[in-house]
Every structure is written in structure tokens, then in C-alpha cells.
Motif scaffolding. Sequence first.
Motif, PDB file in Angstrom:
ATOM      1  N   HIS A 281       0.854  -1.306  -0.200  1.00  0.00           N
ATOM      2  CA  HIS A 281      -0.007   0.156   0.026  1.00  0.00           C
ATOM      3  C   HIS A 281       0.624   1.310   0.239  1.00  0.00           C
ATOM      4  O   HIS A 281       0.561   2.235  -0.348  1.00  0.00           O
ATOM      5  N   LEU A 288       2.038   0.041   6.284  1.00  0.00           N
ATOM      6  CA  LEU A 288       0.349  -0.240   7.020  1.00  0.00           C
ATOM      7  C   LEU A 288       0.237  -1.168   7.501  1.00  0.00           C
ATOM      8  O   LEU A 288       0.512  -2.710   8.086  1.00  0.00           O
ATOM      9  N   MET A 301      -1.363   4.011   9.213  1.00  0.00           N
ATOM     10  CA  MET A 301      -0.197   4.095   8.342  1.00  0.00           C
ATOM     11  C   MET A 301       0.811   5.253   9.225  1.00  0.00           C
ATOM     12  O   MET A 301       0.501   5.849   9.019  1.00  0.00           O
TER      13      MET A 301
END
Length: 320
Positions: A281, A288, A301
Motif C-alpha cells: 500500500h 501499513l 499508516m
Amino acid sequence: VEEQRARWERKRSRTAKELLETEHKYLEQLDLVVTFFVKILKAKGTLKPAVLETIFGPLESIYSASHVLLLYLERGNLAPGLENFCKSLGLYGYYAESLEQANKILKEQLRKNKSFRRFKKLQETRPQFQGRKLEDLLPLPLQRLHQYKHFLRDLLENTSPDSAEYQQLAKAVKSVAEVSRCVQDIVRKRENSLQLLRVQKLLKGQKTQVLTPGRWYIREGWLLVVPSKGEELKRRMFFLFSDIFIATKPCHPLHPLNSNKLACQAVYPLHQCVVDKVFGHTQSQGGLLSLSFPHKTLLLMSSDQQDINDWYQSLTAAVR
């Protein structure tokens, strides 16, 4: 065997010499408190006896026990001296337990008692103090206890198991290690209480109860919350404890009372939490985390790889 014995003897002599030198220094520093504070304050009556007892506790007895130990060390009677000294180790445990209260009463007296405030300032300007404050000298016994543990272990390691002194030293090592462990526990609990209290004061209102017996503070920091629907990322402050995970956001900077406080948004119990690292991600940097609770999944995050790794380790350890 002879070479080994000679090597042991050299190391042992070196440790014994260092123990003697540092004991001299330690006693000189304790002497400053006993002579220039305890004895004079007793004679002058500047502090009530109960207050004096609370601030200085068993410091005079600790000083006396070390003085006797020093006489043994100076005569080279190491093992019997340490064995005799171990009878006074309970004083160190008692001193550790009462140190927090001692600091509290000391601050209170400095605020309220003008003559004590003047007296303390005057004593600390004496050349013997070399710029040190009473507050710097009061924790010395606990620091010294930690040093004893290392000295005694070194002495035992370099004493022949066949020698008469070995058993005496082994007993002393065990006693000092036990008291040192108790003292470290007391210090850790005190530091933890201060952390819990600090976080409690940071939170707006009294709805979230942080100060709970048995709860341990682990860490805190800013993380970005990834929303489920394509909204923008939200920067939130998180607090991790041994049993709960708290999400907060800053109060409005212009709020008359809470401008530098945090509003609690959610408290997540950790006993039903599943922590996963999610990759792909973020591009190369950061990462994350997914935190799954029975009725909610949090995606957190950070652009800092190390930070997200640290959070992952702390969270998995806390959940486990």
C-alpha cells in the motif's frame, strides 16, 4: 591451574580495589547529607521530626552500615564484610519504597517553609557540595545498590570455588541481587504510575479512565488512519497500554481550556485484537498495519519504516 588462579587473583584484587575506592567516594557523598542536613536539621528543629524522617528515611542507618563495610574492606576482610553488610540490605528496600514520598514532601517544604528553603540553599553553596543539590544526592543509595550487584558478581566469578570465601560471597551475591530486583520493580512501578498520570492529564475530561491498577504504559505516537471510504487520511495520536489501545485527536487550538489537550475518540480492548502487517500500500517507504477488533478494523499508516515496524512489534507483544 596455577595460571588460572593467578589470573583470578589479579582480577579479584582489581575489583576489590575498585570497590574500596568507590565506597570511599559514596560515603563522602552520603556524609554531606548526614552531616550538613540530617544532623543540623535535628539540632535546629527547622523541620518537624516526622517530616525529617519522611525526607531522609533510614539514610543515617545506611551510612552507618556502609561505614562498617568500609572498615572491613580496608583491612582486606572482603567476604566477612560483605556477609555482615547483607544484614542491612533491608534498609535499601525501605529507602526505595519511601523515596517518592520523600521527594514529594521535600518539594512541599521548599514551597511552604521559608527557613528550610534558606537553609537548603545555604548548605548547597558550601564548597564540599561542588554545585550538587540535595535532590542529586538522595537517590545515591539506590544507584550504589546497583553497583554493588556488579562488583559482587565480578568478585564471585574470580574467586576459586574451593576457597573458604566462595560460599560467603555466593550468599552475598544472591542477597544483593534479590534486593536490587525488588528496588528495580519499585522504580519501574513508580515510573509507570507517572506515565499513566501524564496521559490521564493529557486527555480532555474524565470519561476515559487511564489510571487503572495493573495497567502498564507501553508507547505513544502519531499515526495516519486510512478511512474505509476514499476520504483523506486522518492524523491521530495513539496510546498503547498493556490492555487497551487509545485513539485521540487534538482539541481545537483556540479552546479556552483544552487547547493543548487531546480528545479521546475510541478505546480498543486488546484481548480480542488481531494485528497484521499489510504490504503493497506504500511505495518502499513506511508501511501499513491492520488492527482487527470484533466490530471494527483499523488501518494505520506511517511513512517511516522503522516507526511502523516498532509499532507492529509493540502491538503484537501487547496482544500476546
